[in-house]
Design a protein around this motif. Structure first.
Motif, PDB file in Angstrom:
ATOM      1  N   GLN A  60      -0.199  13.912  -2.488  1.00  0.00           N
ATOM      2  CA  GLN A  60      -1.165  12.887  -2.898  1.00  0.00           C
ATOM      3  C   GLN A  60      -1.665  13.165  -4.309  1.00  0.00           C
ATOM      4  N   LEU A  62      -5.016  11.723  -6.468  1.00  0.00           N
ATOM      5  CA  LEU A  62      -6.222  10.927  -6.352  1.00  0.00           C
ATOM      6  C   LEU A  62      -6.917  10.844  -7.708  1.00  0.00           C
ATOM      7  N   ARG A  66      -9.496   7.925  -5.153  1.00  0.00           N
ATOM      8  CA  ARG A  66      -8.583   6.939  -4.583  1.00  0.00           C
ATOM      9  C   ARG A  66      -7.147   7.331  -4.884  1.00  0.00           C
ATOM     10  N   GLU A  67      -6.281   7.186  -3.888  1.00  0.00           N
ATOM     11  CA  GLU A  67      -4.880   7.547  -4.073  1.00  0.00           C
ATOM     12  C   GLU A  67      -4.216   6.624  -5.098  1.00  0.00           C
ATOM     13  N   GLN A  69      -0.754   7.637  -6.260  1.00  0.00           N
ATOM     14  CA  GLN A  69       0.689   7.883  -6.343  1.00  0.00           C
ATOM     15  C   GLN A  69       1.442   6.593  -6.017  1.00  0.00           C
TER      16      GLN A  69
END
Length: 267
Positions: A60, A62, A66-67, A69
């Motif tokens: 991941q 962030l 908030r992600e 990727q």
């Protein structure tokens, strides 16, 4: 305060080759974090994943919790994550100020109908963008090249223009990829001073890949060391320079007399 950027257990494979292996790190908001390591350590691959140029094989990333990727560079740009390149990506046939004016997205003049039927709106927006570009030029003290074609600039001046372009939007974090490469020491001092001012006066967060240890020592705390696709160590530059494992990673177990002052300088 939560980190502005988190990399959690990220891996990137290219066929049978693992360029980044279960990498985890954080970048604190409002700081200047350095990323160093020998050639082939995985630094650029990591930057490319953070900047949206590559997707991780796993893990991941962030940004502000908030992600991100898998998001594309333009999507990250809209969120305030910007990246400069080791080789500047200027519009060579436009002037410096025109290069800056190209940066903000969503300009009404880009829409043919807006240009035809809302000419006043287009002109007003262009005036605002030009004023911001002039403010950036004044801040960085590059007025002497404002109307020069960007393609005619020296490598160091182009790096300053790259930095200037990040100021044309509300950047939250800027990834700097080897800002010192090909830049003479006098101009590099100007670039470093401007990075410090942007950090101090405007709250910019920077994440910096760099081989120049003098620049890393001046700008960065903490410094993260990568080798063989993994994070080896995080700490101050002095702590890292005193770490025998880091010296071995750079110099193959044969540290020179420069190891305490120039870790990675020849990488």
């Amino acid at each position: 305060m939560a980190p502005i950027l988190e990399v959690r257990d990220v891996t990137r494979r290219f066929g049978g080759f693992t360029a980044v292996n279960r990498c985890s790190l954080t970048v604190e908001q409002g700081g200047i974090t350095g990323l160093i390591g020998p050639n082939g350590a995985g630094k650029s691959t990591l930057f490319n994943m953070v900047a949206g140029n590559l997707a991780p094989s796993s893990g991941q990333i962030l940004f502000e919790g908030r992600e991100i990727q898998g998001l594309k560079p333009h999507q990250l740009f809209d969120r305030g994550l910007l990246r400069t390149f080791q080789i500047a990506h200027e519009f060579s046939h436009l002037s410096v100020i025109e290069n800056l004016m190209m940066v903000p997205g969503g300009q009404p003049g880009e829409n043919l109908l807006e240009a035809w039927f809302r000419g006043r709106t287009v002109r007003e927006f262009e005036v605002q963008v030009r004023e911001r570009a002039q403010d950036v030029i004044d801040f960085l003290k590059i007025g002497h090249v404002a109307h020069e074609l960007a393609g005619n600039l020296s490598g160091g001046q182009k790096k300053l223009v790259e930095l200037a372009r990040t100021m044309m939007v509300d950047a939250k974090i800027v990834l700097l990829d080897e800002i010192a490469a090909g830049v003479n020491r006098t101009l590099l001092n100007d670039i470093a001073a401007n990075i410090e001012r942007l950090n101090r006066e405007r709250g910019y967060t920077f994440f910096v890949i760099e081989h120049d240890m003098d620049l890393i020592g001046r700008l960065c705390d903490p410094v993260i060391v990568m080798a063989a696709g993994e994070v080896m160590r995080t700490g101050t530059l002095a702590e890292i320079q005193a770490d025998e494992a880091v010296v071995e990673a750079y110099f193959g177990g044969s540290p020179t007399g420069h190891a305490t002052t120039g870790v990675g300088a020849s990488a």
